[in-house]
Design an enzyme around this catalytic site. Structure first.
Site, PDB file in Angstrom:
ATOM      1  N   GLY A 215       0.831  -1.203   0.000  1.00  0.00           N
ATOM      2  CA  GLY A 215       0.000   0.000   0.000  1.00  0.00           C
ATOM      3  C   GLY A 215       0.858   1.242   0.000  1.00  0.00           C
ATOM      4  O   GLY A 215       2.056   1.175  -0.245  1.00  0.00           O
ATOM      5  N   ASN A 216       0.233   2.376   0.255  1.00  0.00           N
ATOM      6  CA  ASN A 216       0.993   3.623   0.349  1.00  0.00           C
ATOM      7  C   ASN A 216       0.354   4.521   1.403  1.00  0.00           C
ATOM      8  O   ASN A 216      -0.673   4.173   1.978  1.00  0.00           O
ATOM      9  CB  ASN A 216       1.087   4.307  -1.023  1.00  0.00           C
ATOM     10  CG  ASN A 216      -0.279   4.658  -1.562  1.00  0.00           C
ATOM     11  OD1 ASN A 216      -0.985   5.492  -1.019  1.00  0.00           O
ATOM     12  ND2 ASN A 216      -0.665   3.986  -2.646  1.00  0.00           N
ATOM     13  N   ARG A 217       0.970   5.649   1.636  1.00  0.00           N
ATOM     14  CA  ARG A 217       0.576   6.504   2.769  1.00  0.00           C
ATOM     15  C   ARG A 217      -0.526   7.507   2.442  1.00  0.00           C
ATOM     16  O   ARG A 217      -0.800   8.393   3.246  1.00  0.00           O
ATOM     17  CB  ARG A 217       1.796   7.271   3.285  1.00  0.00           C
ATOM     18  CG  ARG A 217       2.863   6.392   3.876  1.00  0.00           C
ATOM     19  CD  ARG A 217       3.965   7.234   4.480  1.00  0.00           C
ATOM     20  NE  ARG A 217       5.104   6.432   4.851  1.00  0.00           N
ATOM     21  CZ  ARG A 217       5.179   5.740   5.979  1.00  0.00           C
ATOM     22  NH1 ARG A 217       4.189   5.758   6.833  1.00  0.00           N
ATOM     23  NH2 ARG A 217       6.255   5.014   6.239  1.00  0.00           N
ATOM     24  N   SER A 218      -1.156   7.416   1.294  1.00  0.00           N
ATOM     25  CA  SER A 218      -2.193   8.386   0.959  1.00  0.00           C
ATOM     26  C   SER A 218      -3.341   8.322   1.975  1.00  0.00           C
ATOM     27  O   SER A 218      -3.843   7.247   2.289  1.00  0.00           O
ATOM     28  CB  SER A 218      -2.743   8.092  -0.440  1.00  0.00           C
ATOM     29  OG  SER A 218      -3.878   8.881  -0.664  1.00  0.00           O
TER      30      SER A 218
END
Ligand code: CTP
Length: 403
Positions: A215-218
């Site tokens: 995933g990512n930090r958005s």
């Protein structure tokens, strides 16, 4: 730049009608939130409301006289029974009892709230609060139907615990949610009225096994701000969102997705008939080639590797006869140069680029400092501002490009 200036409530006259429900105490919070959002709030109370909360509370919160009777001497209604109704940009009745809703349906004007609702041309938002049996009763259901057909907007009620100790549907919606309904009602004839806008938000998740994902930090904050801003200007908004901790915006069609593949399906489908696609989502460029059906075990510490394959480019693959596309680019250094090739690669009218290394910019925070990169090397550097303000700046620039 302060964010209140971007809320459609700034400088607007809002009449807040308070009726006789135990939820009247929450109307104090609502009055305060409306005032904080920049509205001038005139409170009108029924006599039953005053059994639950006093006018002094509202006068203190709104810095305005409170209207409690049709013939009271300090009221503008004394001069003109419809003064408040005519000046109002929106009328919100919160809490609205079953009795008040029935009276509004019949056009009964034996108190200042009834007179105001009857005399106004402004949008009316009703936030019902009552016992679940009263909400479920055929009489109330019919009243709601009739009021809806006249254009009255409903905020709630919601399910939950009631003052009676029972649970059911009839609790007043939370004040923050009612404020959103008022925003939407005020903006319905805005410069985006009649436009269909698709916004993507948040990060995607690419599963490795039932437990883990890439995933990512958005946080989704930029995309949600865009969806709210477009709604506040009258657009019909579809928000395709990866997992976030944010509340669904009111009056927006929210479609929840997890993977880039799912996001692509939803964005492509909803963009076909849309006027504008704003791709604020942080889409995973790659996904694991294989998804294990069982939890991957560590196998005695043996090093492992993950094979990845590329996800399709969602914005590049979205099209429609009227569709204008706006891309985002979050970079760590050199954001303007890195954004330039994305204009053509993605078919975007402009790219909203930001540098994640700059303070106050990027994931998780409420603010952003963006550069708008357009065709022909055109670049506009905007100052640090709230994401809702950034959203309006983006919509301001997209509007003249719409077909
Ligand atoms: N985007 C997309 N589909 C993808 C990847 C990105 O629609 N599979 C969109 C993003 O939502 C954003 C824009 O394309 O609006 C730019 O995303 P970015 O990740 O910066 O671009 P990439 O093409 O992935 O390039 P790179 O990551 O190599 O910089």
């Amino acid at each position: 730049m302060n964010v209140e200036a971007y809320l459609p409530l700034a400088g607007k006259n809002v009449v807040l009608g308070v009726t006789g429900s135990i939820a009247a105490y929450k109307a104090a919070d609502l009055a305060s939130k409306l005032v904080q959002a920049g509205a001038q709030v005139d409170v009108v109370m029924t006599s039953a409301a005053q059994e639950f909360i006093g006018p002094t509370t509202f006068a203190a919160l709104t810095h305005r006289p409170v209207t409690v009777g049709l013939f009271q001497s300090n009221s503008e209604l004394n001069i003109d029974h419809v003064a408040l109704a005519l000046r109002a940009d929106a009328v919100v009745v919160a809490p609205a009892t079953a009795n008040t809703m029935a009276k509004i349906r019949l056009g009964i004007a034996d108190d200042p709230l009834g007179a105001t609702v009857l005399a106004t041309n402004a949008p009316v938002v009703v936030a019902p609060a009552m016992d679940a049996h009263m909400w479920d009763h055929a009489a109330t259901a019919r009243n709601v139907e009739v009021l809806r057909s006249r254009g009255v907007k409903f905020a709630g009620p919601v399910e939950g615990r009631m003052a009676s100790g029972l649970s059911g549907k009839g609790r007043m919606a939370e004040p923050a949610e009612i404020v959103q309904h008022v925003r939407a009602a005020l903006g319905e004839n805005g410069d985006y009225a009649g436009r269909e806008v698709v916004v993507s938000a948040g990060g995607t998740r690419e599963p490795l096994d039932p437990v883990r994902y890439l995933g990512n930090r958005s946080s989704g904050k930029m995309g949600y701000a865009l969806a709210e801003a477009a709604r506040d200007r009258g657009a019909a908004v579809t928000l395709v969102s990866g997992p976030t901790a944010l509340h669904d915006p009111v009056d927006v069609e929210v479609v929840k997705v997890e993977t880039a593949g799912e996001m692509q399906g939803e964005v492509v489908a909803s963009s076909r008939e849309a006027d504008l696609l704003v791709m604020a989502a942080a889409v995973a460029d790659f996904r694991p080639s294989a998804r294990s059906t069982g939890k991957i075990k560590k196998e005695n510490g043996r090093p492992r590797s993950i094979t990845l394959e590329e996800n399709a480019d969602i914005i590049a693959s979205s099209s429609g006869p009227r569709l204008v596309k706006i891309a985002f680019a979050a970079e760590t250094g050199g954001h303007v140069e890195k954004a330039r090739p994305k204009l053509e690669a993605k078919g975007a009218a402009f790219v909203v680029a930001n540098d994640l290394n700059q303070p106050g910019s990027g994931f998780g925070v409420d603010t952003n400092r963006v550069s708008i990169v357009g065709p022909g090397g055109k670049v506009e550097h905007l100052p640090l501002m709230h994401k809702l303000a950034v959203a309006h700046q983006v919509l301001d620039r997209a509007l003249p490009l719409l077909k």
